[in-house]
Scaffold this motif. Sequence first.
Motif, PDB file in Angstrom:
ATOM      1  N   SER A 197       0.825  -1.208   0.000  1.00  0.00           N
ATOM      2  CA  SER A 197       0.000   0.000   0.000  1.00  0.00           C
ATOM      3  C   SER A 197       0.862   1.263   0.000  1.00  0.00           C
ATOM      4  N   PRO A 198       0.443   2.277  -0.782  1.00  0.00           N
ATOM      5  CA  PRO A 198       1.207   3.521  -0.795  1.00  0.00           C
ATOM      6  C   PRO A 198       1.015   4.353   0.473  1.00  0.00           C
ATOM      7  N   MET A 199      -0.045   4.098   1.205  1.00  0.00           N
ATOM      8  CA  MET A 199      -0.342   4.839   2.435  1.00  0.00           C
ATOM      9  C   MET A 199      -0.788   3.848   3.507  1.00  0.00           C
ATOM     10  N   SER A 200      -0.372   4.066   4.742  1.00  0.00           N
ATOM     11  CA  SER A 200      -0.697   3.121   5.807  1.00  0.00           C
ATOM     12  C   SER A 200      -2.201   3.038   6.098  1.00  0.00           C
ATOM     13  N   CYS A 201      -2.947   4.089   5.816  1.00  0.00           N
ATOM     14  CA  CYS A 201      -4.394   4.064   6.074  1.00  0.00           C
ATOM     15  C   CYS A 201      -5.120   3.138   5.098  1.00  0.00           C
ATOM     16  N   ALA A 202      -4.472   2.796   3.976  1.00  0.00           N
ATOM     17  CA  ALA A 202      -5.075   1.908   2.982  1.00  0.00           C
ATOM     18  C   ALA A 202      -4.466   0.510   3.021  1.00  0.00           C
ATOM     19  N   SER A 203      -3.550   0.282   3.944  1.00  0.00           N
ATOM     20  CA  SER A 203      -2.877  -1.018   4.015  1.00  0.00           C
ATOM     21  C   SER A 203      -3.789  -2.062   4.643  1.00  0.00           C
ATOM     22  N   ILE A 204      -3.723  -3.253   4.112  1.00  0.00           N
ATOM     23  CA  ILE A 204      -4.475  -4.365   4.681  1.00  0.00           C
ATOM     24  C   ILE A 204      -3.648  -5.031   5.774  1.00  0.00           C
ATOM     25  N   THR A 205      -2.369  -5.198   5.526  1.00  0.00           N
ATOM     26  CA  THR A 205      -1.518  -5.920   6.474  1.00  0.00           C
ATOM     27  C   THR A 205      -0.898  -5.031   7.547  1.00  0.00           C
ATOM     28  N   LYS A 206      -0.702  -3.754   7.269  1.00  0.00           N
ATOM     29  CA  LYS A 206      -0.064  -2.839   8.229  1.00  0.00           C
ATOM     30  C   LYS A 206      -0.880  -1.545   8.380  1.00  0.00           C
ATOM     31  N   TYR A 207      -2.179  -1.703   8.506  1.00  0.00           N
ATOM     32  CA  TYR A 207      -3.077  -0.552   8.631  1.00  0.00           C
ATOM     33  C   TYR A 207      -2.717   0.316   9.835  1.00  0.00           C
ATOM     34  N   GLU A 208      -2.689   1.614   9.609  1.00  0.00           N
ATOM     35  CA  GLU A 208      -2.530   2.588  10.683  1.00  0.00           C
ATOM     36  C   GLU A 208      -3.588   3.672  10.475  1.00  0.00           C
ATOM     37  N   PRO A 209      -4.392   3.935  11.502  1.00  0.00           N
ATOM     38  CA  PRO A 209      -5.445   4.934  11.342  1.00  0.00           C
ATOM     39  C   PRO A 209      -4.886   6.339  11.152  1.00  0.00           C
ATOM     40  N   CYS A 210      -5.690   7.160  10.516  1.00  0.00           N
ATOM     41  CA  CYS A 210      -5.326   8.553  10.273  1.00  0.00           C
ATOM     42  C   CYS A 210      -6.421   9.430  10.878  1.00  0.00           C
ATOM     43  N   PRO A 211      -6.074  10.530  11.509  1.00  0.00           N
ATOM     44  CA  PRO A 211      -7.100  11.388  12.112  1.00  0.00           C
ATOM     45  C   PRO A 211      -8.045  11.999  11.074  1.00  0.00           C
ATOM     46  N   LEU A 212      -7.648  12.029   9.818  1.00  0.00           N
ATOM     47  CA  LEU A 212      -8.493  12.588   8.755  1.00  0.00           C
ATOM     48  C   LEU A 212      -9.226  11.517   7.960  1.00  0.00           C
ATOM     49  N   GLU A 213      -9.138  10.267   8.399  1.00  0.00           N
ATOM     50  CA  GLU A 213      -9.635   9.137   7.620  1.00  0.00           C
ATOM     51  C   GLU A 213     -11.144   9.173   7.385  1.00  0.00           C
ATOM     52  N   GLU A 214     -11.912   9.519   8.404  1.00  0.00           N
ATOM     53  CA  GLU A 214     -13.362   9.549   8.246  1.00  0.00           C
ATOM     54  C   GLU A 214     -13.736  10.624   7.217  1.00  0.00           C
ATOM     55  N   GLY A 215     -14.372  10.195   6.177  1.00  0.00           N
ATOM     56  CA  GLY A 215     -14.758  11.116   5.113  1.00  0.00           C
ATOM     57  C   GLY A 215     -13.623  11.493   4.169  1.00  0.00           C
ATOM     58  N   CYS A 216     -12.485  10.836   4.292  1.00  0.00           N
ATOM     59  CA  CYS A 216     -11.335  11.143   3.438  1.00  0.00           C
ATOM     60  C   CYS A 216     -11.637  10.786   1.990  1.00  0.00           C
ATOM     61  N   LEU A 217     -11.413  11.736   1.120  1.00  0.00           N
ATOM     62  CA  LEU A 217     -11.655  11.511  -0.302  1.00  0.00           C
ATOM     63  C   LEU A 217     -10.452  10.890  -1.008  1.00  0.00           C
ATOM     64  N   LEU A 218      -9.310  10.804  -0.324  1.00  0.00           N
ATOM     65  CA  LEU A 218      -8.119  10.196  -0.922  1.00  0.00           C
ATOM     66  C   LEU A 218      -8.026   8.694  -0.668  1.00  0.00           C
ATOM     67  N   LYS A 219      -8.608   8.223   0.436  1.00  0.00           N
ATOM     68  CA  LYS A 219      -8.463   6.808   0.787  1.00  0.00           C
ATOM     69  C   LYS A 219      -8.935   5.869  -0.328  1.00  0.00           C
ATOM     70  N   PRO A 220     -10.050   6.138  -1.009  1.00  0.00           N
ATOM     71  CA  PRO A 220     -10.431   5.240  -2.121  1.00  0.00           C
ATOM     72  C   PRO A 220      -9.359   5.180  -3.224  1.00  0.00           C
ATOM     73  N   LEU A 221      -8.692   6.291  -3.479  1.00  0.00           N
ATOM     74  CA  LEU A 221      -7.622   6.306  -4.475  1.00  0.00           C
ATOM     75  C   LEU A 221      -6.470   5.435  -4.014  1.00  0.00           C
ATOM     76  N   TRP A 222      -6.029   5.604  -2.763  1.00  0.00           N
ATOM     77  CA  TRP A 222      -4.914   4.814  -2.251  1.00  0.00           C
ATOM     78  C   TRP A 222      -5.266   3.327  -2.205  1.00  0.00           C
ATOM     79  N   SER A 223      -6.508   3.026  -1.903  1.00  0.00           N
ATOM     80  CA  SER A 223      -6.954   1.628  -1.882  1.00  0.00           C
ATOM     81  C   SER A 223      -6.933   1.028  -3.291  1.00  0.00           C
TER      82      SER A 223
END
Length: 156
Positions: free
Chosen positions: A87-113
């Motif tokens: 994953s290019p970003m930890s908020c989109a990682s399946i194996t090493k997920y790390e939450p982001c304070p901006l994640e809820e409603g984030c419009l970038l997360k679908p792109l990173w996923s």
Amino acid sequence: MKVSSKGEYALRALLVLGEQRGKVVSIQEISNKTLVTVNYLEQLLLQLKKLGYVVSKRGVKGGYILHKDPDEINIGEVIRNLEGPLSPMSCASITKYEPCPLEEGCLLKPLWSLVRDTIAYVLEQTTLGDLLENRISLAKGDDFVVVKRKPGAKNL
């Protein structure tokens, strides 16, 4: 996801060993063919050995040999084992997920996923054998990469 020199050079070493299938290849020969220093190759090949991809032979005619058939060496697995998550970003990682304070409603997360899923799909569908046989190509008229195997070949 960024593939570092570690991942790149390890894949180069595996390709050299795959080209010499069944033969013991000296570390100096691998170095000459990959343009990677012997010292760095020693570290990489030790990791590849621990991961079960290669075995070493000691002695005057010593070196390395593939431990698995090239068609059984999955490139996605090699990269994950050496580099970590795809994953290019930890908020989109399946194996090493790390939450982001901006994640809820984030419009970038679908792109990173989508980027993660696309990279994972291509790498997981590719084997060392595919690379050795040059079965990777851009599908004509399409904007994605495909692995072209012979009819009846096993898909991963």
